[in-house]
Write a protein that holds these residues in place. Sequence first.
Motif, PDB file in Angstrom:
ATOM      1  N   UNK A 101       0.827  -1.214   0.000  1.00 41.34           N
ATOM      2  CA  UNK A 101       0.000   0.000   0.000  1.00 41.34           C
ATOM      3  C   UNK A 101       0.861   1.263   0.000  1.00 41.34           C
ATOM      4  N   UNK A 102       2.027   1.199   0.583  1.00 41.42           N
ATOM      5  CA  UNK A 102       2.890   2.370   0.696  1.00 41.42           C
ATOM      6  C   UNK A 102       3.913   2.486  -0.435  1.00 41.42           C
ATOM      7  N   UNK A 103       3.979   1.493  -1.285  1.00 41.12           N
ATOM      8  CA  UNK A 103       5.029   1.478  -2.318  1.00 41.12           C
ATOM      9  C   UNK A 103       4.995   2.691  -3.222  1.00 41.12           C
ATOM     10  N   UNK A 104       3.829   3.251  -3.496  1.00 33.25           N
ATOM     11  CA  UNK A 104       3.760   4.394  -4.411  1.00 33.25           C
ATOM     12  C   UNK A 104       4.379   5.661  -3.808  1.00 33.25           C
ATOM     13  N   UNK A 105       4.627   5.644  -2.497  1.00 31.80           N
ATOM     14  CA  UNK A 105       5.236   6.805  -1.832  1.00 31.80           C
ATOM     15  C   UNK A 105       6.747   6.661  -1.675  1.00 31.80           C
ATOM     16  N   UNK A 106       7.287   5.523  -2.056  1.00 31.88           N
ATOM     17  CA  UNK A 106       8.697   5.233  -1.837  1.00 31.88           C
ATOM     18  C   UNK A 106       9.447   5.308  -3.159  1.00 31.88           C
ATOM     19  N   UNK A 107      10.491   6.107  -3.170  1.00 31.69           N
ATOM     20  CA  UNK A 107      11.345   6.212  -4.351  1.00 31.69           C
ATOM     21  C   UNK A 107      12.578   5.344  -4.126  1.00 31.69           C
ATOM     22  N   UNK A 108      12.770   4.358  -4.950  1.00 33.30           N
ATOM     23  CA  UNK A 108      13.918   3.449  -4.816  1.00 33.30           C
ATOM     24  C   UNK A 108      15.132   3.996  -5.511  1.00 33.30           C
TER      25      UNK A 108
END
Length: 108
Positions: A101-108
């Motif tokens: 759910x939080x992946x779209x807020x994380x920049x790798x």
Amino acid sequence: MKITVNLYYTGQNGSARAFVKEMVESGVVDAIRNEDGNERYEYFFSADDPETVMLIDQWRDQAAIDAHHASWMMEKLTALREKYDLHMRVERFTPIENEAKDERFIRS
């Protein structure tokens, strides 16, 4: 279940940083990092509070933490905390379900 503990050590006149330095130089940090079940043991220095050091301490499970707490390293760590008159605040975390759910807020 993986457990992460954030420990905040606060002292005066640089004592928290001196504590970390002695933990590293005495070999206790390396010994803890080599314990069965330890996945992370890393200190961070606050940009806002020079008298506070944060430790991220991550373990495979509660059994690994319990074994660590029964080790000689805890005796040494406790003695150094007393030596440097440090006070602590502790936060404990376990993994959350559906981390995607939080992946779209994380920049790798």
